[in-house]
Write a protein that holds these residues in place. Structure first.
Motif, PDB file in Angstrom:
ATOM      1  N   ALA A 133      -2.598   8.951  -1.809  1.00 16.09           N
ATOM      2  CA  ALA A 133      -1.151   9.147  -1.796  1.00 16.09           C
ATOM      3  C   ALA A 133      -0.576   8.820  -3.172  1.00 16.09           C
ATOM      4  O   ALA A 133      -1.178   8.092  -3.966  1.00 16.09           O
ATOM      5  CB  ALA A 133      -0.512   8.260  -0.728  1.00 16.09           C
ATOM      6  N   SER A 134       0.598   9.346  -3.443  1.00 15.73           N
ATOM      7  CA  SER A 134       1.216   9.136  -4.748  1.00 15.73           C
ATOM      8  C   SER A 134       1.688   7.697  -4.900  1.00 15.73           C
ATOM      9  O   SER A 134       2.013   7.015  -3.923  1.00 15.73           O
ATOM     10  CB  SER A 134       2.395  10.090  -4.935  1.00 15.73           C
ATOM     11  OG  SER A 134       3.423   9.796  -4.007  1.00 15.73           O
ATOM     12  N   LEU A 135       1.732   7.233  -6.138  1.00 16.33           N
ATOM     13  CA  LEU A 135       2.239   5.908  -6.474  1.00 16.33           C
ATOM     14  C   LEU A 135       3.684   6.017  -6.948  1.00 16.33           C
ATOM     15  O   LEU A 135       4.073   7.019  -7.541  1.00 16.33           O
ATOM     16  CB  LEU A 135       1.406   5.276  -7.585  1.00 16.33           C
ATOM     17  CG  LEU A 135      -0.056   4.944  -7.278  1.00 16.33           C
ATOM     18  CD1 LEU A 135      -0.770   4.554  -8.572  1.00 16.33           C
ATOM     19  CD2 LEU A 135      -0.146   3.818  -6.268  1.00 16.33           C
ATOM     20  N   PRO A 136       4.488   4.981  -6.741  1.00 16.45           N
ATOM     21  CA  PRO A 136       5.817   4.971  -7.342  1.00 16.45           C
ATOM     22  C   PRO A 136       5.699   5.016  -8.859  1.00 16.45           C
ATOM     23  O   PRO A 136       4.735   4.487  -9.441  1.00 16.45           O
ATOM     24  CB  PRO A 136       6.415   3.641  -6.872  1.00 16.45           C
ATOM     25  CG  PRO A 136       5.649   3.299  -5.638  1.00 16.45           C
ATOM     26  CD  PRO A 136       4.262   3.817  -5.874  1.00 16.45           C
ATOM     27  N   SER A 179       7.875  13.976   2.343  1.00 22.63           N
ATOM     28  CA  SER A 179       7.277  14.914   1.386  1.00 22.63           C
ATOM     29  C   SER A 179       6.124  14.291   0.620  1.00 22.63           C
ATOM     30  O   SER A 179       5.399  14.982  -0.097  1.00 22.63           O
ATOM     31  CB  SER A 179       8.343  15.402   0.397  1.00 22.63           C
ATOM     32  OG  SER A 179       8.678  14.383  -0.537  1.00 22.63           O
ATOM     33  N   GLY A 180       5.959  12.949   0.740  1.00 22.00           N
ATOM     34  CA  GLY A 180       4.888  12.251   0.039  1.00 22.00           C
ATOM     35  C   GLY A 180       5.323  11.539  -1.221  1.00 22.00           C
ATOM     36  O   GLY A 180       4.507  10.900  -1.879  1.00 22.00           O
ATOM     37  N   THR A 181       6.597  11.613  -1.577  1.00 22.25           N
ATOM     38  CA  THR A 181       7.102  10.940  -2.773  1.00 22.25           C
ATOM     39  C   THR A 181       7.333   9.464  -2.488  1.00 22.25           C
ATOM     40  O   THR A 181       8.009   9.106  -1.511  1.00 22.25           O
ATOM     41  CB  THR A 181       8.419  11.571  -3.249  1.00 22.25           C
ATOM     42  OG1 THR A 181       8.195  12.946  -3.543  1.00 22.25           O
ATOM     43  CG2 THR A 181       8.946  10.869  -4.491  1.00 22.25           C
ATOM     44  N   ALA A 182       6.771   8.586  -3.322  1.00 23.45           N
ATOM     45  CA  ALA A 182       6.886   7.142  -3.141  1.00 23.45           C
ATOM     46  C   ALA A 182       7.857   6.557  -4.161  1.00 23.45           C
ATOM     47  O   ALA A 182       7.819   6.899  -5.350  1.00 23.45           O
ATOM     48  CB  ALA A 182       5.517   6.478  -3.284  1.00 23.45           C
ATOM     49  N   ARG A 183       8.720   5.649  -3.685  1.00 23.68           N
ATOM     50  CA  ARG A 183       9.682   4.965  -4.539  1.00 23.68           C
ATOM     51  C   ARG A 183       9.723   3.486  -4.170  1.00 23.68           C
ATOM     52  O   ARG A 183       9.273   3.099  -3.094  1.00 23.68           O
ATOM     53  CB  ARG A 183      11.080   5.586  -4.368  1.00 23.68           C
ATOM     54  CG  ARG A 183      11.190   7.018  -4.865  1.00 23.68           C
ATOM     55  CD  ARG A 183      12.510   7.645  -4.429  1.00 23.68           C
ATOM     56  NE  ARG A 183      12.516   7.928  -2.994  1.00 23.68           N
ATOM     57  CZ  ARG A 183      13.628   8.035  -2.267  1.00 23.68           C
ATOM     58  NH1 ARG A 183      14.813   7.819  -2.823  1.00 23.68           N
ATOM     59  NH2 ARG A 183      13.547   8.310  -0.967  1.00 23.68           N
ATOM     60  N   LEU A 184      10.270   2.666  -5.063  1.00 20.90           N
ATOM     61  CA  LEU A 184      10.308   1.226  -4.826  1.00 20.90           C
ATOM     62  C   LEU A 184      11.590   0.825  -4.104  1.00 20.90           C
ATOM     63  O   LEU A 184      12.677   1.353  -4.384  1.00 20.90           O
ATOM     64  CB  LEU A 184      10.217   0.478  -6.154  1.00 20.90           C
ATOM     65  CG  LEU A 184       8.901   0.639  -6.921  1.00 20.90           C
ATOM     66  CD1 LEU A 184       8.976  -0.094  -8.253  1.00 20.90           C
ATOM     67  CD2 LEU A 184       7.719   0.121  -6.103  1.00 20.90           C
TER      68      LEU A 184
END
Length: 229
Positions: A133-136, A179-184
C-alpha cells in the motif's frame, strides 16, 4: 468474537465465541504448524491471523520459528496460507491485522530489525502475493491496523518523515481512503506520537496519542477523511 487459548503443553488454539458461548476451535494449519495469533473476524465469519512452524536448522543456520499469515474460511474448511509479502528470509514477517466483509486483509511487511514496515493488503481469494500500500508523503514506513467493514478505508501508523523505527516519538497516525491514498492524521501535540487502530465506514477513527507532557490518551478523529493531511 475471536481470541486464543495458550498453554505450555498444547500451544495456542484459536477460538470463536458467539453470544458469549464458545462455538468453534480453529483447526491447526498442519505440517507441524501451530496457531500463533488470531487477529480479526469479519461479518461472514472468516478469520484472519498468524500461524508458525519450526524450520529445521542446517549447516548454515540454526533451527528457528517461521511465522506466516493465514485465513480460516467461515465454512470451516481448511485454512488458506497467505503469500508472504517479503523475501521469506530469516527476518521476513508478514503481519495481518484486520479483515473486511469481502475478505480483504490488511497488515504490514517487516523484513528485519530497523528496516521499517511496509503497509500491505491481500485481496480475496488470495491468489496473488498481495500488494504494497502507498505511504503518506515523506514517510519511510507504515502499518495498516484496521479496515472499514465495507468501505475500503483503513488506518494505521507511519514513521515520521526522516525517523528511524526505534526512535521515540516518531509515530504518526495515518488514514488511507478508498482510492488507496494515505495521509497523516493530526496528533494531540506537535512532534508527539499518535497511532490509529480502528476505523468505521464513515471515517471515524480511533487510537492513542501523547499530549505535550508525554501522557497517552485515547483519541477519536471524528472525520478522519477531512482532517488527514
Amino acid at each position: 468474537m475471536v481470541g486464543s487459548d495458550r498453554s505450555y503443553e498444547g500451544g495456542t488454539t484459536g477460538l470463536v465465541w458467539r453470544a458469549g458461548a464458545l462455538v468453534r476451535r480453529l483447526p491447526l494449519p498442519g505440517d507441524g504448524a501451530t496457531c500463533y495469533h488470531v487477529a480479526a473476524i469479519n461479518e461472514a465469519g472468516t478469520i484472519a491471523g498468524q500461524a508458525e512452524r519450526v524450520v529445521p536448522g542446517d549447516g548454515s543456520a540454526y533451527e528457528r520459528w517461521e511465522n506466516f499469515p493465514v485465513v480460516w474460511p467461515a465454512d470451516g474448511s481448511a485454512h488458506v496460507e497467505l503469500p508472504r509479502s517479503g523475501a521469506a528470509g530469516l527476518y521476513d514477517y508478514s503481519q495481518v491485522r484486520d479483515i473486511d466483509a469481502a475478505g480483504n486483509v490488511v497488515g504490514y511487511d517487516w523484513t528485519g530489525p530497523w528496516q521499517g514496515r511496509t503497509p500491505w493488503t491481500w485481496s480475496a481469494p488470495y491468489a496473488g502475493a498481495g500488494t504494497a500500500a502507498s505511504l503518506p508523503a515523506g514517510t519511510t514506513g507504515a502499518t495498516l491496523e484496521a479496515v472499514g467493514p465495507h468501505s475500503g478505508v483503513a488506518v494505521g501508523t507511519a514513521l515520521a518523515p526522516g525517523a528511524a523505527e526505534w526512535e521515540y516519538d516518531t509515530h504518526q497516525a495515518l488514514y488511507r481512503d478508498a482510492s488507496g491514498t494515505a495521509r497523516l492524521l493530526p496528533p494531540l501535540a506537535e512532534d508527539r506520537t499518535a497511532e490509529a487502530y480502528a476505523v468505521t465506514d464513515t471515517s471515524r477513527a480511533g487510537g492513542t496519542a501523547l499530549d505535550t507532557n508525554g501522557v497517552a490518551h485515547a483519541v477519536v478523529w471524528r472525520h478522519a477523511d477531512r482532517v488527514a493531511r
